[in-house]
Design an enzyme around this catalytic site. Structure first.
Site, PDB file in Angstrom:
ATOM      1  CB  SER A  62     -69.852 -65.300   1.947  1.00 46.87           C
ATOM      2  OG  SER A  62     -69.400 -65.755   0.696  1.00 46.87           O
TER       3      SER A  62
ATOM      4  CE  LYS B 106     -72.580 -67.259   5.500  1.00 45.41           C
ATOM      5  NZ  LYS B 106     -72.354 -67.384   6.939  1.00 45.41           N
TER       6      LYS B 106
ATOM      7  CE1 TYR C 170     -72.732 -70.199   3.113  1.00 47.64           C
ATOM      8  CE2 TYR C 170     -72.037 -69.247   1.007  1.00 47.64           C
ATOM      9  CZ  TYR C 170     -71.820 -69.465   2.358  1.00 47.64           C
ATOM     10  OH  TYR C 170     -70.699 -68.946   2.942  1.00 47.64           O
TER      11      TYR C 170
HETATM   12  N1  UFG Z   1     -63.007 -75.544  -8.890  1.00 47.37           N
HETATM   13  C1  UFG Z   1     -62.573 -76.535  -9.766  1.00 47.37           C
HETATM   14  N2  UFG Z   1     -62.672 -77.828  -9.349  1.00 47.37           N
HETATM   15  C2  UFG Z   1     -63.149 -78.184  -8.123  1.00 47.37           C
HETATM   16  C3  UFG Z   1     -63.578 -77.158  -7.248  1.00 47.37           C
HETATM   17  C4  UFG Z   1     -63.496 -75.853  -7.673  1.00 47.37           C
HETATM   18  O1  UFG Z   1     -62.132 -76.261 -10.865  1.00 47.37           O
HETATM   19  O2  UFG Z   1     -63.209 -79.383  -7.805  1.00 47.37           O
HETATM   20  C5  UFG Z   1     -62.869 -74.127  -9.313  1.00 47.37           C
HETATM   21  C6  UFG Z   1     -64.176 -73.355  -9.342  1.00 47.37           C
HETATM   22  O3  UFG Z   1     -64.793 -73.478 -10.600  1.00 47.37           O
HETATM   23  C7  UFG Z   1     -63.684 -71.933  -9.047  1.00 47.37           C
HETATM   24  C8  UFG Z   1     -62.504 -72.141  -8.129  1.00 47.37           C
HETATM   25  O4  UFG Z   1     -62.077 -73.481  -8.339  1.00 47.37           O
HETATM   26  O5  UFG Z   1     -63.236 -71.309 -10.212  1.00 47.37           O
HETATM   27  C9  UFG Z   1     -62.834 -71.969  -6.654  1.00 47.37           C
HETATM   28  O6  UFG Z   1     -63.941 -72.781  -6.311  1.00 47.37           O
HETATM   29  P1  UFG Z   1     -64.350 -73.068  -4.790  1.00 47.37           P
HETATM   30  O7  UFG Z   1     -65.495 -74.028  -4.820  1.00 47.37           O
HETATM   31  O8  UFG Z   1     -63.158 -73.448  -4.019  1.00 47.37           O
HETATM   32  O9  UFG Z   1     -64.807 -71.631  -4.254  1.00 47.37           O
HETATM   33  P2  UFG Z   1     -65.977 -70.653  -4.754  1.00 47.37           P
HETATM   34  O10 UFG Z   1     -65.307 -69.382  -5.156  1.00 47.37           O
HETATM   35  O11 UFG Z   1     -66.867 -71.284  -5.730  1.00 47.37           O
HETATM   36  O12 UFG Z   1     -66.831 -70.457  -3.426  1.00 47.37           O
HETATM   37  C10 UFG Z   1     -66.217 -70.121  -2.209  1.00 47.37           C
HETATM   38  C11 UFG Z   1     -67.019 -70.708  -1.058  1.00 47.37           C
HETATM   39  C12 UFG Z   1     -68.333 -70.015  -0.916  1.00 47.37           C
HETATM   40  C13 UFG Z   1     -68.159 -68.543  -0.855  1.00 47.37           C
HETATM   41  C14 UFG Z   1     -67.331 -68.035  -2.004  1.00 47.37           C
HETATM   42  C15 UFG Z   1     -67.033 -66.564  -1.785  1.00 47.37           C
HETATM   43  O13 UFG Z   1     -67.253 -72.070  -1.261  1.00 47.37           O
HETATM   44  O14 UFG Z   1     -68.921 -70.428   0.300  1.00 47.37           O
HETATM   45  O15 UFG Z   1     -66.105 -68.734  -2.087  1.00 47.37           O
HETATM   46  O16 UFG Z   1     -66.401 -65.997  -2.877  1.00 47.37           O
HETATM   47  F1  UFG Z   1     -69.367 -67.951  -0.882  1.00 47.37           F
END
Ligand code: UFG
Length: 332
Positions: A124, A152, A148
């Site tokens: 990841s 990885k 998590y």
């Molecule tokens: N976000 C919101 N509201 C939500 C969910 C997310 O505003 O309800 C925002 C987050 O703050 C972030 C973006 O949307 O800015 C993306 O968030 P995600 O949770 O979709 O993804 P992340 O980048 O936090 O994490 C994902 C995976 C991880 C992985 C990572 C790798 O969940 O497992 O990408 O970059 F490790």
């Protein structure tokens, strides 16, 4: 080739199995359905019209893994199985370390013992931590903010060391950016358990009326519109990246980013979803989510140069296929 796919009933695993079967590989899926369901296997068959083997099995169980390798002759392993909820990993660190790291060790051990020479690991972009974008494969890894991410990084280290000591075991580590979307058939896609942690599944559930509105975690980041920027990748492109990695894996240890190289903000994703699907997504700006970084996107040039792979589906495709799957799924 005969390929063992662990976690093959999961979101990324199932899409990869489809691509492998379509390339006429022989596939054995193992999954314990801890975060997936048996109906995914039927959906894979419906899409590909091809058969594969399946074993209900947890790959952090030593004797079961040994038995599996003893009774099958695999040419390669693609290891997806693992716990993946970032937030949950902080409340259940021991379960995450045990499950995710043990499975990697057991599978690598079995490869060495039974002469399997190709190992592809589902890593990841989280291993880059808060590095400077774009993230490049040779960057020093920074601590992630959750167990998590550490599982990885640890699994990557274990596999690189295994390749050093056992050069006959060729290893490729694939660092995924943000996988979203679904198969265009609408038959397989992401099915989050409970309240979705990730942005796209949450948007999709707001669209279906299951959730009232989206909570946008912060609009005061140093980004063009203040919301978090991520490199979203269509799961079908990601799956094809695995086939490319497999086709090019002969020897050594390799690391590739699988991303588009482009950043998209939360609000850009919302507006693309609204435009493509003609549905309003109400949202409210709330506080930042602890542990989130402002910006993450890949330098995807290494995968292009060496694997001849690049993403082909854009943000609009991702939004369209996500909603297509969600509608189909709601009807079941
Ligand atoms: N976000 C919101 N509201 C939500 C969910 C997310 O505003 O309800 C925002 C987050 O703050 C972030 C973006 O949307 O800015 C993306 O968030 P995600 O949770 O979709 O993804 P992340 O980048 O936090 O994490 C994902 C995976 C991880 C992985 C990572 C790798 O969940 O497992 O990408 O970059 F490790």
């Amino acid at each position: 080739m005969h390929i063992l796919v662990t976690g093959g009933a999961g979101f990324i695993g199932s899409h990869t199995v489809v691509e492998l079967l379509q390339q006429d590989h022989q596939v054995t899926i193992v999954d314990d359905f801890s975060n997936s369901s048996p109906s995914v296997l039927d959906a894979i068959k419906a899409i590909t019209k091809k058969d594969f083997r399946f074993h209900l099995l947890n790959v952090s169980h030593s004797e079961k893994v040994d038995e599996l390798f003893k009774s099958n002759r695999f040419d390669a392993v693609i290891h997806f199985a693992g716990f993946k909820a970032v937030g949950e990993s902080s409340s259940k660190p021991l379960a995450y370390y045990y499950n995710n790291v043990t499975s990697t060790i057991l599978l690598a051990q079995a490869c060495v013992k039974y002469g399997v020479h190709k190992f592809i690991f589902s890593s990841s972009a989280t291993v880059y931590g808060d590095n400077k974008v774009p993230f490049k494969e040779e960057m020093e890894l920074l601590p992630t903010t959750n167990p998590y991410g550490e599982t990885k990084a640890m699994s990557e280290r274990i596999l690189l060391d295994a390749n050093q000591a056992h050069p006959e075991l060729a290893v490729t580590l694939l660092r995924y950016f943000n996988p979203v979307g679904a198969h265009p058939s609408g038959l397989i896609g992401e099915v989050p358990s409970g309240i979705p942690n990730n942005l796209m599944p949450y948007i999709s559930q707001v669209a279906s009326g299951k959730r009232e509105k989206l909570f946008v975690f912060g609009n005061d980041y140093e980004t063009p519109d203040g919301t978090g920027v991520r490199d979203y990748i269509h799961v079908v492109d990601l799956a094809k990246g695995h086939v490319a990695a497999l086709d090019n894996l002969e020897s050594g240890a390799h690391i590739y980013n699988l991303g588009s190289g482009k950043g998209t903000s939360v609000l850009e994703l919302v507006s693309s979803f609204e435009k493509v699907n003609g549905i309003a997504i109400p949202y409210e700006i709330v506080d930042r989510r602890p542990g989130d970084i402002a910006v993450s996107y890949a330098d995807a040039s290494k995968a292009f140069d060496e694997l001849h792979w690049q993403t082909e589906r854009n943000i609009d495709d991702m939004c369209q296929d996500t909603w297509n799957f969600e509608k189909n799924y709601q009807q079941k």
